[in-house]
Design an enzyme around this catalytic site. Structure first.
Site, PDB file in Angstrom:
ATOM      1  N   GLN A   1       0.845  -1.194   0.000  1.00 49.03           N
ATOM      2  CA  GLN A   1       0.000   0.000   0.000  1.00 49.03           C
ATOM      3  C   GLN A   1       0.880   1.243   0.000  1.00 49.03           C
ATOM      4  O   GLN A   1       0.393   2.359  -0.074  1.00 49.03           O
ATOM      5  CB  GLN A   1      -0.876   0.010   1.260  1.00 49.03           C
ATOM      6  CG  GLN A   1      -1.806  -1.172   1.356  1.00 49.03           C
ATOM      7  CD  GLN A   1      -2.383  -1.289   2.767  1.00 49.03           C
ATOM      8  OE1 GLN A   1      -3.393  -0.681   3.091  1.00 49.03           O
ATOM      9  NE2 GLN A   1      -1.738  -2.069   3.608  1.00 49.03           N
TER      10      GLN A   1
ATOM     11  N   ASP B   1       5.964   4.914  -1.497  1.00 51.22           N
ATOM     12  CA  ASP B   1       7.309   5.495  -1.403  1.00 51.22           C
ATOM     13  C   ASP B   1       8.349   4.861  -2.324  1.00 51.22           C
ATOM     14  O   ASP B   1       9.475   5.370  -2.441  1.00 51.22           O
ATOM     15  CB  ASP B   1       7.799   5.449   0.058  1.00 51.22           C
ATOM     16  CG  ASP B   1       7.788   4.034   0.646  1.00 51.22           C
ATOM     17  OD1 ASP B   1       8.004   3.058  -0.093  1.00 51.22           O
ATOM     18  OD2 ASP B   1       7.566   3.906   1.882  1.00 51.22           O
TER      19      ASP B   1
ATOM     20  N   HIS C   1      -1.569   1.250  -4.237  1.00 49.53           N
ATOM     21  CA  HIS C   1      -1.965   2.655  -4.133  1.00 49.53           C
ATOM     22  C   HIS C   1      -1.134   3.574  -5.030  1.00 49.53           C
ATOM     23  O   HIS C   1      -1.179   4.788  -4.872  1.00 49.53           O
ATOM     24  CB  HIS C   1      -1.907   3.117  -2.680  1.00 49.53           C
ATOM     25  CG  HIS C   1      -2.927   2.448  -1.805  1.00 49.53           C
ATOM     26  ND1 HIS C   1      -2.916   2.502  -0.428  1.00 49.53           N
ATOM     27  CD2 HIS C   1      -4.015   1.685  -2.128  1.00 49.53           C
ATOM     28  CE1 HIS C   1      -3.944   1.804   0.059  1.00 49.53           C
ATOM     29  NE2 HIS C   1      -4.613   1.290  -0.952  1.00 49.53           N
TER      30      HIS C   1
ATOM     31  N   ASN D   1       3.375  -6.688  13.413  1.00 47.74           N
ATOM     32  CA  ASN D   1       2.997  -5.303  13.684  1.00 47.74           C
ATOM     33  C   ASN D   1       3.430  -4.934  15.099  1.00 47.74           C
ATOM     34  O   ASN D   1       3.560  -5.805  15.951  1.00 47.74           O
ATOM     35  CB  ASN D   1       1.473  -5.124  13.535  1.00 47.74           C
ATOM     36  CG  ASN D   1       1.079  -3.666  13.319  1.00 47.74           C
ATOM     37  OD1 ASN D   1       1.387  -2.790  14.127  1.00 47.74           O
ATOM     38  ND2 ASN D   1       0.407  -3.407  12.218  1.00 47.74           N
TER      39      ASN D   1
HETATM   40  P1  OAD Z   1      -1.108   3.095   8.902  1.00 46.82           P
HETATM   41  O1  OAD Z   1      -0.391   4.351   9.266  1.00 46.82           O
HETATM   42  O2  OAD Z   1      -2.583   3.089   8.986  1.00 46.82           O
HETATM   43  O3  OAD Z   1      -0.600   1.913   9.836  1.00 46.82           O
HETATM   44  C1  OAD Z   1       0.755   1.664  10.045  1.00 46.82           C
HETATM   45  C2  OAD Z   1       0.858   0.415  10.890  1.00 46.82           C
HETATM   46  O4  OAD Z   1       2.228   0.088  11.009  1.00 46.82           O
HETATM   47  C3  OAD Z   1       0.305   0.553  12.311  1.00 46.82           C
HETATM   48  O5  OAD Z   1      -0.565  -0.550  12.560  1.00 46.82           O
HETATM   49  C4  OAD Z   1       1.542   0.488  13.202  1.00 46.82           C
HETATM   50  O6  OAD Z   1       1.297  -0.172  14.427  1.00 46.82           O
HETATM   51  C5  OAD Z   1       2.484  -0.313  12.353  1.00 46.82           C
HETATM   52  N1  OAD Z   1       3.920  -0.048  12.556  1.00 46.82           N
HETATM   53  C6  OAD Z   1       4.559   1.131  12.768  1.00 46.82           C
HETATM   54  N2  OAD Z   1       5.875   0.961  12.831  1.00 46.82           N
HETATM   55  C7  OAD Z   1       6.118  -0.369  12.663  1.00 46.82           C
HETATM   56  C8  OAD Z   1       7.278  -1.194  12.630  1.00 46.82           C
HETATM   57  N3  OAD Z   1       8.506  -0.686  12.753  1.00 46.82           N
HETATM   58  N4  OAD Z   1       7.112  -2.523  12.448  1.00 46.82           N
HETATM   59  C9  OAD Z   1       5.874  -3.077  12.313  1.00 46.82           C
HETATM   60  N5  OAD Z   1       4.739  -2.356  12.331  1.00 46.82           N
HETATM   61  C10 OAD Z   1       4.849  -1.017  12.501  1.00 46.82           C
HETATM   62  O7  OAD Z   1      -0.585   2.680   7.461  1.00 46.82           O
HETATM   63  P2  OAD Z   1      -1.249   1.678   6.385  1.00 46.82           P
HETATM   64  O8  OAD Z   1      -1.875   0.510   7.051  1.00 46.82           O
HETATM   65  O9  OAD Z   1      -0.219   1.433   5.365  1.00 46.82           O
HETATM   66  O10 OAD Z   1      -3.839   5.142   1.763  1.00 46.82           O
HETATM   67  O11 OAD Z   1      -2.386   2.598   5.789  1.00 46.82           O
HETATM   68  C11 OAD Z   1      -3.158   2.119   4.729  1.00 46.82           C
HETATM   69  C12 OAD Z   1      -3.510   3.246   3.811  1.00 46.82           C
HETATM   70  O12 OAD Z   1      -4.155   4.298   4.536  1.00 46.82           O
HETATM   71  C13 OAD Z   1      -2.332   3.949   3.176  1.00 46.82           C
HETATM   72  O13 OAD Z   1      -1.845   3.307   2.025  1.00 46.82           O
HETATM   73  C14 OAD Z   1      -2.882   5.281   2.836  1.00 46.82           C
HETATM   74  C15 OAD Z   1      -3.515   5.560   4.173  1.00 46.82           C
HETATM   75  O14 OAD Z   1      -4.353   6.593   4.298  1.00 46.82           O
HETATM   76  C16 OAD Z   1      -4.070   6.147   0.919  1.00 46.82           C
HETATM   77  O15 OAD Z   1      -3.452   7.197   0.957  1.00 46.82           O
HETATM   78  C17 OAD Z   1      -5.141   5.837  -0.070  1.00 46.82           C
END
Ligand code: OAD
Length: 248
Positions: free
Chosen positions: A99, A102, A117, A213
């Site tokens: 998703q 970058d 995305h 996670n």
């Molecule tokens: P989120 O910011 O919603 O979630 C990031 C996740 O990564 C969280 O559950 C954190 O707990 C976890 N996390 C952070 N650091 C970590 C690490 N070092 N190791 C393991 N886990 C870690 O990001 P996405 O799930 O990618 O869409 O969000 C999905 C979509 O929502 C994105 O692609 C974007 C966003 O709005 C659009 O822009 C359409």
């Protein structure tokens, strides 16, 4: 379930699918969307990453994207990207569904990548004049907002915004990849669909499902193994064990 259980599954697997989210790039310094570091001024991604937001204030939305592009340009792939890139080349059939916009998976050398995305480094014509999306890695932009080279109208980031559909080909490839033996969902909050639904599809296909996670998510109760911790450490640990055992 332990890391070793997952490694044992991976050792026997030929078809492995890895779904990634912003948490995979966190250790590279790319802010996540929903974490404490995910704030930009007082806006949230849901308020800026929409066609309505762009139509209402393209300069503001471009300012946000220009800020993110500048940040990402100074980041490098971390151990999580490196392990995933290695596995993308060593498992017989490995698919990486991300998703993240970058491009750090690409920079790490990942093959078989589906960018659900889009990419922050690609632009498209906002008007839809027919110009195919183009790559533009400039930062800062010489002119903001950037313009379409064909019609001179506003350009937009060629990413999928809230309220927009993903490319049908990418969705088909993602669903196809759910027919696997091991499915890993890594560093995603598992709340944005359709990506969040893929783990259910993998379960339906009988895959052994794993989440990595920092914290529990809606996927945690669905997967066979929920491993809590930083992806860059857990994946590196798994790769070490897998590689060591393969050598024996
Ligand atoms: P989120 O910011 O919603 O979630 C990031 C996740 O990564 C969280 O559950 C954190 O707990 C976890 N996390 C952070 N650091 C970590 C690490 N070092 N190791 C393991 N886990 C870690 O990001 P996405 O799930 O990618 O869409 O969000 C999905 C979509 O929502 C994105 O692609 C974007 C966003 O709005 C659009 O822009 C359409």
């Amino acid at each position: 379930m332990t890391v070793q259980t997952v490694v044992d599954r991976l050792r026997r697997a030929t078809r492995v699918t890895i779904l990634t989210g912003a948490g995979v790039s966190a250790a590279s310094g790319v802010p996540t969307f929903r974490g404490a570091d995910g704030l930009w001024r007082t806006y949230r991604a849901e308020e800026l990453a929409t066609p309505d937001a762009f139509a209402g204030d393209p300069a503001l939305v471009w300012e946000w994207y220009a800020w993110r592009r500048g940040l990402i340009a100074s980041c490098f792939p971390n151990a999580a990207h490196d392990v995933i890139a290695r596995w993308s080349r060593t498992f017989t059939r490995c698919r990486v569904l991300t998703q993240n916009v970058d491009d750090l998976h690409l920079r790490a050398g990942t093959t078989g990548l589906v960018r659900l995305h889009g990419s922050i480094w690609e632009l498209a014509c906002w008007r839809g004049c027919g110009a195919p999306p183009w790559r533009d890695e400039s930062h800062p932009f010489p002119m903001l907002p950037p313009r379409c080279p064909r019609c001179g109208g506003l350009a937009r980031p060629a990413v999928v915004w809230f309220g927009e559909s993903l490319s049908a080909a990418d969705v088909a490839a993602a669903y196809d990849a759910c027919a696997c033996e091991v499915f890993l969902t890594v560093g995603t909050s598992a709340i944005v669909y359709p990506a969040a639904g893929l783990v259910h599809e993998a379960t339906r296909h009988g895959a052994f499902t794993v989440e990595i996670n920092l914290e529990p998510t809606p996927a945690s109760s669905v997967v066979d193994a929920a491993l809590q911790g930083p992806a860059e450490q857990i994946l590196a640990d798994m790769a070490r064990r897998l590689h060591h055992e393969t050598l024996l």
